[in-house]
Design a protein around this motif. Structure first.
Motif, short mmCIF file in Angstrom:
data_model
loop_
_atom_site.label_atom_id
_atom_site.label_comp_id
_atom_site.label_asym_id
_atom_site.label_seq_id
_atom_site.Cartn_x
_atom_site.Cartn_y
_atom_site.Cartn_z
N ASP A 40 0.89 -1.32 -0.08
CA ASP A 40 -0.06 -0.03 0.12
C ASP A 40 0.90 1.28 0.10
O ASP A 40 0.66 2.19 -0.86
CB ASP A 40 -0.80 -0.03 1.27
CG ASP A 40 -1.86 -1.26 1.18
OD1 ASP A 40 -2.14 -1.48 0.04
OD2 ASP A 40 -2.44 -1.38 2.17
N VAL A 41 1.95 1.23 0.85
CA VAL A 41 2.86 2.45 0.80
C VAL A 41 3.40 2.40 -0.75
O VAL A 41 3.59 3.63 -1.00
CB VAL A 41 3.95 2.09 1.92
CG1 VAL A 41 4.98 3.13 1.88
CG2 VAL A 41 3.35 1.95 3.31
N TYR A 81 -5.10 10.96 -3.63
CA TYR A 81 -6.25 11.14 -2.82
C TYR A 81 -7.17 10.06 -3.05
O TYR A 81 -8.05 9.34 -2.21
CB TYR A 81 -7.16 12.38 -3.46
CG TYR A 81 -8.51 12.58 -2.88
CD1 TYR A 81 -8.65 13.01 -1.41
CD2 TYR A 81 -9.58 12.50 -3.43
CE1 TYR A 81 -10.02 12.96 -0.92
CE2 TYR A 81 -11.18 12.44 -2.83
CZ TYR A 81 -10.95 12.77 -1.70
OH TYR A 81 -12.38 13.00 -1.05
N ALA A 82 -7.44 9.30 -4.13
CA ALA A 82 -8.20 8.11 -4.41
C ALA A 82 -7.65 7.11 -3.56
O ALA A 82 -8.56 6.36 -2.87
CB ALA A 82 -8.26 7.92 -5.90
N LEU A 83 -6.41 7.04 -3.61
CA LEU A 83 -5.91 5.92 -2.52
C LEU A 83 -6.26 6.01 -1.19
O LEU A 83 -6.36 5.06 -0.29
CB LEU A 83 -4.24 5.80 -2.91
CG LEU A 83 -4.10 5.08 -4.20
CD1 LEU A 83 -2.53 5.14 -4.41
CD2 LEU A 83 -4.34 3.60 -4.48
N LEU A 84 -6.28 7.34 -0.74
CA LEU A 84 -6.39 7.54 0.73
C LEU A 84 -7.77 7.83 1.04
O LEU A 84 -8.15 8.14 2.18
CB LEU A 84 -5.71 8.78 1.00
CG LEU A 84 -4.12 8.94 0.93
CD1 LEU A 84 -3.73 10.14 0.77
CD2 LEU A 84 -3.54 8.28 2.14
N SER A 85 -8.66 7.72 0.15
CA SER A 85 -10.18 8.12 0.31
C SER A 85 -10.75 7.34 1.29
O SER A 85 -11.79 7.79 1.98
CB SER A 85 -10.86 8.54 -0.86
OG SER A 85 -10.97 7.28 -1.74
N GLU A 86 -10.33 6.29 1.53
CA GLU A 86 -11.11 5.28 2.58
C GLU A 86 -10.74 5.85 4.02
O GLU A 86 -11.73 5.22 4.69
CB GLU A 86 -10.49 3.93 2.56
CG GLU A 86 -9.14 3.48 2.72
CD GLU A 86 -8.51 2.23 2.26
OE1 GLU A 86 -8.34 1.27 3.19
OE2 GLU A 86 -8.41 1.97 0.95
N VAL A 87 -10.17 6.62 4.25
CA VAL A 87 -10.02 7.36 5.45
C VAL A 87 -11.41 8.16 5.78
O VAL A 87 -11.56 8.46 6.85
CB VAL A 87 -8.83 8.31 5.58
CG1 VAL A 87 -7.38 7.62 5.82
CG2 VAL A 87 -8.88 9.49 4.75
#
Length: 144
Positions: A121-122, A135-141
């Motif tokens: 993931d990193v 942002y798309a990768l982080l949006s699950e936060v």
């Protein structure tokens, strides 16, 4: 709980000092309406007591508990420094500023920790070419 918007995600090709990174994290959170400008002082105080470097190139600066009056809403700032940031002797590439109302920062912290716990993931986060991709990768936060 939507704590992250595209406008709160940045990618820098170069490096920065820890102080500059703390200031940028604060500026993003201020622009998001999440904190007052004084929040940066609380972040500095936290770093003086304990480094917020988490490993895997991640630092998660956030204010001390005394800073609750400077927090207006829960939000994140995400800045990737491709040249790295010297974080009290460790190299941070991701600086994720956290402001949490009440105990919300604990939930937010756990979601970020999960995102950065897997090397794959990193690697994906590091490979993202644009703030949109990151942002798309982080949006699950934001889920929950």
């Amino acid at each position: 709980m939507s704590v992250l918007t595209l406008g709160q995600v940045r990618i820098h090709p170069g490096s920065a000092t820890q102080e500059a990174a703390l200031q940028e994290a604060t500026d993003i959170l201020v622009a998001a309406g999440a904190v007052t400008p004084g929040y940066v002082d609380a972040m500095r105080q936290r770093e003086q007591t304990v480094s917020t470097f988490m490993g895997n190139g991640l630092a998660i600066p956030h204010g001390t508990n005394d800073a609750k009056d400077t927090i207006l809403a829960s939000a994140l700032s995400v800045v990737r420094y491709d040249g790295g940031v010297d974080w009290a002797g460790d190299e941070a590439n991701f600086v994720i500023g956290i402001a949490g109302v009440g105990d919300e920062h604990l939930e937010i912290l756990s979601r970020i920790a999960i995102l950065f716990s897997e090397e794959d993931d990193v690697a994906r986060l590091t490979a993202a070419q644009t703030p949109d991709e990151l942002y798309a990768l982080l949006s699950e936060v934001n889920e929950g």
